[in-house]
Design an enzyme around this catalytic site. Structure first.
Site, PDB file in Angstrom:
ATOM      1  N   ARG A 136      -0.691 -75.016 -30.461  1.00  0.00           N
ATOM      2  CA  ARG A 136      -0.810 -74.726 -31.901  1.00  0.00           C
ATOM      3  C   ARG A 136      -1.570 -73.422 -32.083  1.00  0.00           C
ATOM      4  O   ARG A 136      -2.698 -73.277 -31.610  1.00  0.00           O
ATOM      5  CB  ARG A 136      -1.547 -75.871 -32.611  1.00  0.00           C
ATOM      6  CG  ARG A 136      -0.701 -77.113 -32.593  1.00  0.00           C
ATOM      7  CD  ARG A 136      -1.188 -78.193 -33.501  1.00  0.00           C
ATOM      8  NE  ARG A 136      -0.392 -79.381 -33.218  1.00  0.00           N
ATOM      9  CZ  ARG A 136      -0.721 -80.605 -33.558  1.00  0.00           C
ATOM     10  NH1 ARG A 136      -1.853 -80.834 -34.210  1.00  0.00           N
ATOM     11  NH2 ARG A 136       0.064 -81.626 -33.264  1.00  0.00           N
ATOM     12  N   SER A 166       1.812 -80.157 -37.086  1.00  0.00           N
ATOM     13  CA  SER A 166       1.398 -81.447 -37.643  1.00  0.00           C
ATOM     14  C   SER A 166       0.743 -81.343 -39.012  1.00  0.00           C
ATOM     15  O   SER A 166       1.377 -80.968 -39.973  1.00  0.00           O
ATOM     16  CB  SER A 166       0.486 -82.144 -36.640  1.00  0.00           C
ATOM     17  OG  SER A 166       0.175 -83.417 -37.076  1.00  0.00           O
ATOM     18  N   HIS A 167      -0.550 -81.634 -39.064  1.00  0.00           N
ATOM     19  CA  HIS A 167      -1.283 -81.683 -40.323  1.00  0.00           C
ATOM     20  C   HIS A 167      -1.893 -80.332 -40.682  1.00  0.00           C
ATOM     21  O   HIS A 167      -2.547 -80.200 -41.716  1.00  0.00           O
ATOM     22  CB  HIS A 167      -2.397 -82.724 -40.214  1.00  0.00           C
ATOM     23  CG  HIS A 167      -3.259 -82.473 -39.009  1.00  0.00           C
ATOM     24  ND1 HIS A 167      -2.814 -82.688 -37.735  1.00  0.00           N
ATOM     25  CD2 HIS A 167      -4.503 -81.983 -38.900  1.00  0.00           C
ATOM     26  CE1 HIS A 167      -3.766 -82.346 -36.886  1.00  0.00           C
ATOM     27  NE2 HIS A 167      -4.803 -81.903 -37.566  1.00  0.00           N
ATOM     28  N   ASP A 181       1.715 -86.934 -43.135  1.00  0.00           N
ATOM     29  CA  ASP A 181       1.390 -85.533 -42.828  1.00  0.00           C
ATOM     30  C   ASP A 181       2.645 -84.679 -42.670  1.00  0.00           C
ATOM     31  O   ASP A 181       3.773 -85.157 -42.866  1.00  0.00           O
ATOM     32  CB  ASP A 181       0.495 -85.440 -41.586  1.00  0.00           C
ATOM     33  CG  ASP A 181       1.254 -85.743 -40.303  1.00  0.00           C
ATOM     34  OD1 ASP A 181       2.277 -86.459 -40.371  1.00  0.00           O
ATOM     35  OD2 ASP A 181       0.823 -85.266 -39.236  1.00  0.00           O
ATOM     36  N   ASP A 185       4.480 -83.509 -40.228  1.00  0.00           N
ATOM     37  CA  ASP A 185       5.597 -83.911 -39.361  1.00  0.00           C
ATOM     38  C   ASP A 185       5.860 -85.412 -39.386  1.00  0.00           C
ATOM     39  O   ASP A 185       6.687 -85.907 -38.616  1.00  0.00           O
ATOM     40  CB  ASP A 185       5.378 -83.427 -37.923  1.00  0.00           C
ATOM     41  CG  ASP A 185       4.154 -84.045 -37.271  1.00  0.00           C
ATOM     42  OD1 ASP A 185       3.173 -84.313 -37.991  1.00  0.00           O
ATOM     43  OD2 ASP A 185       4.174 -84.264 -36.052  1.00  0.00           O
ATOM     44  N   ASP A 216       4.044 -88.139 -38.632  1.00  0.00           N
ATOM     45  CA  ASP A 216       3.529 -89.156 -37.712  1.00  0.00           C
ATOM     46  C   ASP A 216       2.216 -89.769 -38.188  1.00  0.00           C
ATOM     47  O   ASP A 216       1.837 -90.846 -37.750  1.00  0.00           O
ATOM     48  CB  ASP A 216       3.434 -88.634 -36.260  1.00  0.00           C
ATOM     49  CG  ASP A 216       2.603 -87.378 -36.132  1.00  0.00           C
ATOM     50  OD1 ASP A 216       2.076 -86.901 -37.154  1.00  0.00           O
ATOM     51  OD2 ASP A 216       2.497 -86.865 -34.993  1.00  0.00           O
ATOM     52  N   ARG A 217       1.508 -89.092 -39.094  1.00  0.00           N
ATOM     53  CA  ARG A 217       0.240 -89.654 -39.597  1.00  0.00           C
ATOM     54  C   ARG A 217       0.452 -90.365 -40.927  1.00  0.00           C
ATOM     55  O   ARG A 217       1.379 -90.028 -41.673  1.00  0.00           O
ATOM     56  CB  ARG A 217      -0.781 -88.548 -39.826  1.00  0.00           C
ATOM     57  CG  ARG A 217      -1.215 -87.862 -38.575  1.00  0.00           C
ATOM     58  CD  ARG A 217      -2.293 -86.845 -38.880  1.00  0.00           C
ATOM     59  NE  ARG A 217      -2.760 -86.264 -37.636  1.00  0.00           N
ATOM     60  CZ  ARG A 217      -3.972 -85.773 -37.434  1.00  0.00           C
ATOM     61  NH1 ARG A 217      -4.851 -85.769 -38.409  1.00  0.00           N
ATOM     62  NH2 ARG A 217      -4.311 -85.268 -36.275  1.00  0.00           N
ATOM     63  N   THR A 219      -8.379 -89.471 -26.839  1.00  0.00           N
ATOM     64  CA  THR A 219      -7.669 -89.028 -28.035  1.00  0.00           C
ATOM     65  C   THR A 219      -6.352 -88.361 -27.634  1.00  0.00           C
ATOM     66  O   THR A 219      -6.341 -87.465 -26.800  1.00  0.00           O
ATOM     67  CB  THR A 219      -8.546 -88.018 -28.799  1.00  0.00           C
ATOM     68  OG1 THR A 219      -9.688 -88.714 -29.262  1.00  0.00           O
ATOM     69  CG2 THR A 219      -7.797 -87.404 -29.965  1.00  0.00           C
ATOM     70  N   GLU A 252      -5.015 -94.717 -33.854  1.00  0.00           N
ATOM     71  CA  GLU A 252      -6.118 -93.783 -33.693  1.00  0.00           C
ATOM     72  C   GLU A 252      -6.792 -93.572 -35.036  1.00  0.00           C
ATOM     73  O   GLU A 252      -6.136 -93.640 -36.085  1.00  0.00           O
ATOM     74  CB  GLU A 252      -5.601 -92.443 -33.188  1.00  0.00           C
ATOM     75  CG  GLU A 252      -4.985 -92.499 -31.822  1.00  0.00           C
ATOM     76  CD  GLU A 252      -4.671 -91.096 -31.318  1.00  0.00           C
ATOM     77  OE1 GLU A 252      -5.516 -90.518 -30.635  1.00  0.00           O
ATOM     78  OE2 GLU A 252      -3.600 -90.587 -31.649  1.00  0.00           O
ATOM     79  N   SER A 276      -7.531 -90.933 -36.255  1.00  0.00           N
ATOM     80  CA  SER A 276      -6.997 -89.715 -36.871  1.00  0.00           C
ATOM     81  C   SER A 276      -5.722 -90.016 -37.660  1.00  0.00           C
ATOM     82  O   SER A 276      -4.798 -89.213 -37.696  1.00  0.00           O
ATOM     83  CB  SER A 276      -6.726 -88.666 -35.803  1.00  0.00           C
ATOM     84  OG  SER A 276      -5.886 -89.198 -34.796  1.00  0.00           O
ATOM     85  N   LYS A 331       3.311 -91.770 -32.820  1.00  0.00           N
ATOM     86  CA  LYS A 331       2.821 -92.526 -33.968  1.00  0.00           C
ATOM     87  C   LYS A 331       3.811 -92.318 -35.113  1.00  0.00           C
ATOM     88  O   LYS A 331       4.570 -91.344 -35.103  1.00  0.00           O
ATOM     89  CB  LYS A 331       1.403 -92.118 -34.327  1.00  0.00           C
ATOM     90  CG  LYS A 331       1.175 -90.625 -34.564  1.00  0.00           C
ATOM     91  CD  LYS A 331      -0.327 -90.394 -34.652  1.00  0.00           C
ATOM     92  CE  LYS A 331      -0.652 -88.957 -35.027  1.00  0.00           C
ATOM     93  NZ  LYS A 331      -0.605 -88.034 -33.870  1.00  0.00           N
TER      94      LYS A 331
END
Ligand code: G16
Length: 566
Positions: free
Chosen positions: A24, A118-119, A291, A293, A295-296, A360, A379, A381, A392
């Site tokens: 990233r 991601s986020h 989020d 993508d 997954d969260r 993590t 998690e 997160s 996730k």
């Protein structure tokens, strides 16, 4: 037309080491000459060193952030040059991360390249990311990402097919011939395979009845979603609105935008505050945010009742039989990342199931799932998921919650959580993020804590804050030996374990693109029923004061307050 492969000379870039979940960096970094090409070449070289890349099938797509389509074109040209047989690409280059994981598994693909930070924020002045997922559908493990990193350090050339362009708009197969070898690209609808999977795992009719208020539910259960302009918008509209009958107006920020509307697509109390405010009005029974993508997730109840990710995992675990997938297959075991509070541990104990504590990173769950020892994990997160895929899964988590609520007529999110606390006691948890600190200061703080471990004198010391005394029982740097392949992951976070069971954890984030983000986690367990509904921040304040005292965080970083508190 027979297209030609070209070798382009290049030089290594420093710092292409994949972090917690891929590489990233800022978009500007990825746009530097050959920067993206170098990393893709390193991925393909790493894959070719252990698997047969020629004639293979790869899945490619991302969360639709700025630079996604450019990156897809680069990847397609380079895959063609490496004689990959076929690419499965989402229309407009878009796939949620869980959707990619599913497609890799469903199609027996060799792997997938996911384009997401991601986020992290998106746009020309924000972040981009690339990660490789292996054939089980999960993020590549450390041993593999280390191989990728090694290739980035010695790269001299990359292979590409400069004259090839993919039409990312039109669904269907596009055929090419590259140096006499056939190469195929198939553009598919990013949503439909994922929807089919969800229909397999959940009872859509039961959730539909809950939302519409049919049968024992008596009144509609009003749900709302915030996709934060990330990739989940089309998935939310299809699943929750079209299939399950939720109102379209309640699918908020559901148009994916390359810059996420200039906001931070991170489903927590700070960045998804608009959902929190909407929920606080009391008109909705259930709210979920996802989020960039997909997954969260963040789960909220009526009036903005916040479910911590640690509690969310435990409640899903304790009520797993309400979810048809688990009712049918049973629960093999549970897992959480080390900084995640141990609420699930109590559920595992009661059910007599194995519980794994991993570093993590979702990549650490994959082996356990493949070995048939893990069904449900999460998690702190804001990640929750199961062995239906190897990532996730935000939308899955919202469906899991709605399934549980559907099986408990008249229950609310809050009543499910408070009943859980009544039975198991409550694990209070908080996380302080100090984002974008100067690298040197953050390193000094971690070095200081490491020195305390080596010195050892701090063990047994008592710290008193706001009338509470904490006696340090143990201090270490978490390491994990994977029980399946025995691989060892060291230095995964500094833990301070106190005699009363309270715990502090310090680690540096592996998902930022610039500077260092310090994560400070605090948790304690409270069996006292009178304290169940207390505010977590109030309960944990003395412990956090101890953390700041021991770490000298303020002194080393100059930060007086965190940027995000969860
Ligand atoms: C990634 C990983 C997660 C991890 C999270 C936080 O999430 O997939 O497993 O918990 O990063 O990592 P860190 O604390 O190092 O920033 P995502 O959603 O960013 O892919």
């Amino acid at each position: 037309m027979d297209l030609k492969i070209m070798s382009v000379p290049t030089k290594p870039y420093d710092g292409q080491k994949p972090g917690t979940s891929g590489l990233r960096k800022t978009v500007k970094e990825f746009q530097k000459p050959n920067y993206t090409e170098n990393f893709i070449q390193a991925i393909l070289s790493a894959v070719a060193s252990v698997e047969k890349l020629e004639k293979s099938l790869l899945v490619v797509g991302g969360d639709g952030r700025f630079y996604c389509e450019d990156a897809v074109q680069i990847i397609a040209k380079m895959c063609a040059a490496h004689k990959v047989g076929k690419l499965l690409i989402g229309q407009k280059g878009i796939f949620s991360t869980p959707a990619v994981s599913n497609l890799i598994r469903k199609n027996n693909a060799l792997g997938g390249i996911i384009l997401t930070a991601s986020h992290n924020p998106g746009g020309p002045n924000a972040d981009f990311g690339i990660k490789y997922n292996i054939s089980n559908g999960g993020p590549a493990p450390d041993a593999f990402t280390n191989k990728i990193f090694d290739h980035t350090k010695s790269i001299k050339e990359y292979l590409t097919v400069p004259n090839m362009t993919i039409n990312l708009e039109t669904l269907g197969v596009q055929k090419f011939t590259v140096d006499g070898v056939p190469f195929e690209v198939e553009i598919i609808d990013p949503v439909s395979d994922y929807v089919a999977l969800m229909k397999d795992l959940f009872d859509f009719r039961q959730i539909k009845d809950l939302i519409s208020g049919k049968g024992t539910h008596k009144k509609p259960f009003v749900v709302t979603f915030d996709s934060l302009h990330g990739v989940t918008g089309p998935y939310v509209r299809k699943i929750f609105c079209e299939e399950l009958g939720a109102s379209k107006e309640n699918a908020c920020n559901a148009d994916p935008l390359p810059d996420f509307g200039g906001e931070h697509p991170d489903p927590n109390l700070t960045y998804a505050h608009k959902l929190v405010e909407r929920m606080q009005k009391g008109t909705f029974d259930f709210g979920a945010a996802f989020d960039g993508d997909g997954d969260r997730n963040m789960i909220l109840g009526k009036n903005g009742f916040f479910v911590t990710p640690s509690d969310s995992l435990a409640v899903i675990g304790a009520n797993a039989t309400c979810i048809p997938y688990f009712a049918k297959n049973g629960i093999k075991g549970f897992a959480r990342s080390m900084p995640t509070a141990g609420a699930i541990d109590r559920v595992a104990k009661e059910m007599g199931k194995e519980l794994f504590e991993v570093p993590t990173g979702w990549k650490y769950f994959g082996n356990l799932m493949d070995a048939g020892r893990l069904s449900l994990c999460g998690e702190e997160s804001f990640g929750t998921g199961s062995d239906h895929i190897r990532e996730k899964d935000g939308v899955w988590t919202a469906l899991a919650w709605l399934s549980i609520l559907a099986a408990h007529p008249q229950a609310s999110v809050e009543s499910m959580v408070t009943k859980h606390w009544e039975k198991y006691g409550r694990n209070f948890f908080t996380r302080y993020d100090y984002e974008n600190c100067e690298d040197a200061g953050a390193k000094k703080m971690m070095d200081h804590l490491t020195a305390l471990i080596h010195d050892g004198k701090i063990i047994g010391k008592e710290f008193s804050e706001a009338g509470k005394t904490f006696k340090l029982a143990k201090i270490d740097n978490f390491s994990y030996k994977d029980p399946v392949d025995n691989s060892l992951s060291e230095n995964q976070g500094i833990r301070l374990l106190f005699e009363d069971g309270s715990r502090l954890v310090f680690r540096l984030s592996g998902t930022g693109s610039t500077g260092s983000t310090i994560r400070l986690y605090g948790d304690c367990y409270e069996p006292d029923q009178h304290k169940m509904k207390m505010d977590a921040q109030t309960i944990l304040k003395p412990l956090i004061s101890v953390a700041l005292q021991v770490s000298k965080l303020q002194e080393f970083t100059g930060r007086n307050a965190p940027t995000v508190i969860t």
